[in-house]
Design an enzyme around this catalytic site. Structure first.
Site, PDB file in Angstrom:
ATOM      1  N   SER A  43     104.987  -6.989  40.145  1.00 19.06           N
ATOM      2  CA  SER A  43     105.261  -5.549  39.025  1.00 19.06           C
ATOM      3  C   SER A  43     105.740  -4.576  39.888  1.00 19.06           C
ATOM      4  CB  SER A  43     103.808  -5.325  38.610  1.00 19.06           C
ATOM      5  OG  SER A  43     103.788  -6.348  37.219  1.00 19.06           O
TER       6      SER A  43
ATOM      7  N   SER B 269     105.942  -4.948  35.780  1.00 19.30           N
ATOM      8  CA  SER B 269     105.230  -4.050  34.689  1.00 19.30           C
ATOM      9  C   SER B 269     105.426  -2.472  35.220  1.00 19.30           C
ATOM     10  CB  SER B 269     104.110  -4.316  34.572  1.00 19.30           C
ATOM     11  OG  SER B 269     103.230  -4.213  35.634  1.00 19.30           O
TER      12      SER B 269
ATOM     13  N   LYS C 174     101.684   5.368  37.866  1.00 17.80           N
ATOM     14  CA  LYS C 174     101.571   4.325  36.675  1.00 17.80           C
ATOM     15  C   LYS C 174     100.392   4.532  35.833  1.00 17.80           C
ATOM     16  CE  LYS C 174     102.159  -0.841  36.357  1.00 17.80           C
ATOM     17  NZ  LYS C 174     102.199  -1.973  37.145  1.00 17.80           N
TER      18      LYS C 174
END
Ligand SMILES: [Mg+2]
Ligand SMILES: [Zn+2]
Lengths: 96, 482, 489
Positions: free
Chosen positions: C178, C154, C79
């Protein structure tokens, strides 16, 4: 407690240069979220200052030992403005 | 109306750790800009602080030296404000649970000792350093600001006094004594000129005898003890003038202008209530166990106040004890050794705070290079006691020792300062002096005792100071009375 | 089965049997990215050259008999809020456009040391603030099961990449769900470990007391491989756990017989899609049939967990994001003084969701409101921890849906922050308590959208959590893979 947000003051504290319309729109959104957030006030007792690390960690120190610093050129290569090894910004306004 | 001033002092001291408070970058004065920096002290995205154990121990030590209590548990807080030299947009500090709290420091001004309360001693991290360039370095007209983050994250202790200080002189004495304590501990270089110790003063006035507190003004930017005293004095006078003219004081921060000798109002950055303190979630709480506190306590050196008390117990008058106590450690070590050799406390102390200190000053010698040992000083006292040299000649012996000419006995001999203690030799000189001063002899016979002093002086001069004055006195009186 | 559909375990077997090389695995993932990125936008940066170099080295090492373990030679994604030295890292924010970190996050270093091949950096909601990956300054990611829908957030980019096969596994970060919520919405496994077990050093902070890095993967076993590679004490993170760590991969085959499973009463009912509730209770029945003792457990404070979260997380974020001021790196706005420069930089650099949360957090901490909001929220947090403790006196794990709904349509919740925040209602309590939790795909709804099942365990309870998760995986038998329509035709 009633929610009254001095949104311009909050934006100033947060160093966000927002337009009047933006401020108004954020204020409306914050009102809704904070109205929901008042649910936390349903718990009785004194507010907590902090909650503990789930594993109860305390005294997480390092020894007083040096480690290599970063290469200055690599650091300054990311800066918007530099001069002679320094970062550069325009002057501050509040001191005189 | 008579006014009373109420003063509290905040002292920031840079701790002399090898590495910074939350990262391994070197703590080093005068390095090339931004060379002692890393993700942590530059506030790069993703970096995390890890606290330096030694820095916390220095704060504990300083607190203990100031008679504080060490908190059983203490936490770090974030103090939020924006400034170009504050890389994270918050300073890691402490808010309601400092490392140390509730201590005091006794301060003496003009012979009067007063106890100044200490509210707290807590951890802070230093910011980076801003240099303003363009238009002579004056901030408001500067074209730009250069930022160096070498100092960012250097550990600081902030010592906050209670508003117990009542005069500018007392403020100065407090700051000096506090500096002596941290220097003694070795917790800081405590060099004012390098900014490793900095003072802010909170000054207010109230009618003499009143209970409450007046409007508080914070005065900043004093870079010497002298300027601290001058700034506080100026501020007290300014406040009295304003109030007596019927004006109102405003709670504000004022900047001491050293050159002009006045304080200026600074525009307010953020009210203190806007700092949005909250517990630093990147750091665990600290628990100061009794055994940890004891470990630190055991490692404390003898502190100025304790030492002064010990000297007094050993028989030195308060003034002498105080001066010696504030002397450099090399000088005090000489004292301890000479006394252990059996020399008299007072005489050793007098030599040290007198001639030895004067010599250091005159020759601009660093105390660490002082060419005198405790045994030598004991020997010097001894040869005076034995009558080998006179007190005045002893000063010249000391001079010789300090110039590396040998031991006191060797110097006395080499410089030909050994007293004449041979009775017949002195009798010869006395006879000569009496023959040369018939007037004086007559006066004595007429009952004027004080001419003896004059005659002793003449004999001493004739012996080039080497005659034993006690013997001279004795023999003179014998001759005059016969 | 094509290479890009293999689990890490399967790929590792073939690698060590000499049937494929790490370079083959990487090319399969890169091909997959070339085919799908235009539709999914899972990645912000693909480091083809760097990855190829690492894969070649992994192959050479293996040929020399050097084997770094289960992740050796395996293509994985990070990420984009985890720092990678020399590779752009933006956290999907305009304020960090072009930012090249001068150091690696601890997880980056650990993955490299484990021999993994880092394919690239995945898309996220700006600074990990969001539940749909629509709050990215560099464009939305989409769900491989239906490109009209969000992948969750996210960590939506990581989830989409793992689901479609452009990475064998990925790291995400989980502050309020997330990792788990996007895993649920894309049909992969996602887990948040115990707070303090995976170093946060080099993770661009959202809310420090809640953030944890964890893996997204195609199997429970792969998740264990990833977790065991990245966790462990880190002297650079003062909240890092220094004691003994569990060994979850050792317990994967132990089953649930005799285990006590608690179903959370509060995480059901209004707002939960029927298909989700049906699938979850079917799985609960299967666990019971497999020998687990199932009971319903009430944790009343869960009802106000969301409110507490939306005060604590923005409060911490308002401070964590203060460093983005245009002085030392990243975007700089125009300004004649430092103050105006900073205020312009931040107004231009932050997107609307980040701005909203920074304002919210600043307000919640400010003088006069601290006690009523932030202070009360901390009290709720403690009460939630106490609720959990009480529950774990009688059960080994707690289970619930991971998300009350399946993947929603892109844009559907963008104008209603509260509705968006409700996406995390099932996942937030574990963050507030600092406990581990995992999401396992258990089936599809009638629209062919994945449903996730959440297993929560007490702090350092990863072993029992994985034991149950492995059983859930087996009982679910979920083997479907998303098919992108345009590719299929
Ligand atoms: Mg301070
Ligand atoms: Zn550093």
């Amino acid at each position: 407690m009633p929610i009254d947000i001095d949104i311009a003051h909050v934006a100033r504290l947060a160093r966000l240069d927002l337009t009047a319309e933006e401020l108004e729109s954020y204020k409306t959104q914050l009102d809704v979220i904070l109205d929901h957030a008042t649910q936390v006030q349903s718990l009785e007792g004194d507010p907590r200052e902090e909650s503990a690390h789930p594993l109860g960690l305390v005294n997480a120190f390092r020894q007083d030992e040096r480690r290599p610093s970063l290469d200055r050129d690599e650091v300054l290569s990311q800066a918007p403005e530099t001069k002679d090894g320094y970062f550069v910004v325009p002057p501050a306004m509040e001191t005189q | 109306m008579t006014w009373e001033s109420v003063i509290g002092i905040e002292v920031h001291v840079e701790l002399s750790t090898r590495s910074k408070m939350f990262c391994g970058c070197a703590v080093e004065f005068g390095a090339e800009p931004n060379t002692n920096t890393c993700p942590v002290c530059l506030g790069l995205p993703g970096a995390l602080p890890v606290p330096n154990r030694k820095a916390i121990e220095w704060i504990m030590a300083i607190g203990l030296a100031l008679n504080c209590e060490v908190s059983e548990r203490s936490v770090f807080h974030r103090k939020n404000y924006f400034y170009a030299d504050l890389p994270k947009g918050y300073q890691i500090s402490q808010f309601d649970i400092p490392v140390c709290h509730d201590g005091y420091l006794d301060v003496t001004v003009d012979g009067e000792t007063r106890r100044i309360g200490i509210e707290r001693a807590h951890m802070e991290e230093d910011t980076g350093k801003s240099t303003h360039i363009g238009d002579g370095g004056r901030i408001h007209a500067a074209e730009s600001t250069l930022l160096d983050f070498n100092r960012s994250g250097v550990p600081l202790v902030e010592v906050v006094s209670r508003p117990d200080i009542r005069s500018a002189a007392e403020a100065r004495a407090y700051a000096q004594d506090l500096r002596a304590v941290v220097a003694e501990l070795g917790a800081s270089d405590a060099r004012l000129e390098e900014g490793s110790i900095r003072f802010d003063a909170n000054v207010s006035i109230r009618p003499e005898g009143a209970e409450g507190l007046g409007t508080k003004v914070e005065v900043k930017n004093m870079n010497s003890f002298r300027s601290l005293e001058k700034a506080v004095d100026y501020e007290i006078e300014r406040q009295i003038t304003v109030v007596e003219a019927g004006g109102e004081l405003t709670q504000e921060t004022r900047h001491w202008d050293e050159e002009a000798g006045v304080t200026h109002s600074m525009r307010v950055k953020e009210g203190s209530s806007d700092y949005r303190y909250f517990t630093e979630p990147d750091l665990a709480p600290m628990v100061m166990s009794a055994s940890w506190v004891d470990e630190v306590r055991v490692g404390l050196p003898e502190l100025p106040a304790e030492r002064k008390a010990r000297y007094s117990d050993e028989g030195l008058e308060s003034d002498l004890a105080g001066v010696l106590s504030a002397s450099p450690v090399e000088v005090r070590d000489i004292f301890d050794v000479a006394v252990a050799e059996g020399a008299d406390h007072r005489r050793v102390a007098n030599w040290l705070v007198g001639d030895v200190t004067a010599w250091l000053r005159r020759t601009e010698t660093d105390p660490t290079k002082l060419p005198l040992g405790g045994k030598q000083l004991a020997e010097l006292v001894e040869i005076v006691d034995e009558g080998v040299v006179s007190s005045s000649a002893a000063k010249m012996v000391l001079e010789g020792v300090l110039q590396g000419e040998g031991s006191p006995r060797e110097v006395a001999k080499a410089r030909d300062l050994v007293q004449i203690s041979d009775v017949s030799a002195i009798e010869e000189i006395v006879a000569g002096v009496l023959a040369d001063n018939p007037e004086a002899v007559k006066s004595y016979a007429a009952g004027e005792q004080k001419v003896v002093g004059f005659l002793v002086g003449q004999v001493m001069r004739a012996s080039q100071g080497k005659a034993d004055p006690k013997l001279v006195n004795e023999l003179l009186r014998q001759k005059l009375s016969s | 089965m094509t290479l890009h559909e293999l689990t890490i375990a399967e790929a590792g077997e073939r690698l060590r049997a000499g049937e494929v090389s790490s370079s083959d695995l990487l090319e399969a993932a890169l091909d997959r990215a070339s085919l799908t990125e235009a539709q999914l936008h899972a990645y912000l940066t693909i480091d083809r050259e760097g990855a190829r170099e690492t894969a070649r080295r992994a192959d050479a090492d293996l040929a020399d008999g050097i084997d770094h373990g289960p992740l050796h030679g395996v293509p994985v994604a990070l990420k984009d809020n985890m720092c990678t030295r020399g590779v752009e890292t933006t956290a999907s924010s305009q304020i960090l456009a072009g930012y090249i970190p001068p150091y690696d996050a601890t997880v980056t270093r650990k993955l490299k040391e484990a021999g993994a091949v880092i394919v690239g950096k995945t898309n996220l909601d700006e600074f990990a603030m969001g539940s749909s990956t629509e709050n990215s300054a560099y464009g939305t990611s989409y769900n491989p099961w239906d490109i009209g829908r969000v992948p969750g957030g996210s960590s939506g980019g990581s989830a989409a990449a793992v689901a479609i096969g452009s990475a064998f596994a990925a790291l995400g970060s989980d502050t309020g769900g997330s990792i788990r919520q996007p895993a649920s919405l894309t049909g992969v496994v996602g887990l948040k470990p115990t707070y303090g077990t995976v170093s946060r050093y080099g993770l661009i902070a959202f809310a420090s007391s809640l953030d944890q890095i964890g893996p997204l993967s195609r199997s429970v076993q792969d998740a264990a491989f990833m977790l065991e590679a990245i966790w462990g004490h880190d002297p650079l993170d003062a909240t890092s756990y220094a004691g003994e760590y569990p060994q979850p991969s050792a317990a994967l085959d132990d089953g649930v017989s005799g285990m006590k499973v608690g179903v959370v009463k509060e995480l059901a009912g209004e707002g939960y899609e029927p298909a989700v509730e049906t699938a979850v209770s079917a799985m609960v029945d299967k666990l019971s049939d497999a020998g687990a003792a199932v009971v319903e457990v009430s944790l009343p404070t869960f009802d106000i967990a969301l409110s507490a979260y939306y005060l604590i997380a923005p409060a911490e974020a308002s401070a964590n994001l203060a460093r983005f001021d245009g002085v030392r790196y990243g975007h700089r706005g125009e300004g004649a003084t430092t103050e105006t420069l900073m205020a312009r930089t931040r107004a231009e650099g932050f997107g609307p969701e980040v701005t909203r949360r920074v304002l919210l957090g600043t307000y919640a901490l400010s003088a006069g409101y601290y006690d009523a909001f932030y202070g009360q929220a901390q009290k709720v947090r403690s009460a939630i921890q106490e609720d959990f403790s009480r529950a774990y006196e009688s059960v080994d794990v707690l289970v619930s849906p991971t998300s009350p709904t399946v993947a929603f349509e892109a844009g559907a919740r963008m104008d209603d922050p509260l509705a968006m925040y409700l996406s995390d209602i099932c996942t937030i309590p574990s963050n507030l308590a600092g406990h581990p939790a995992i999401s396992i795909p258990i089936g599809l709804d009638e629209q062919n959208l994945p449903i996730g099942f959440q297993v929560m365990a007490p702090a350092l309870g990863e072993t029992v959590m994985f034991q149950v998760a492995a059983a859930v995986e087996t009982l679910a038998g979920f083997a479907e893979r998303p098919v992108l329509e345009e590719l299929a035709s």
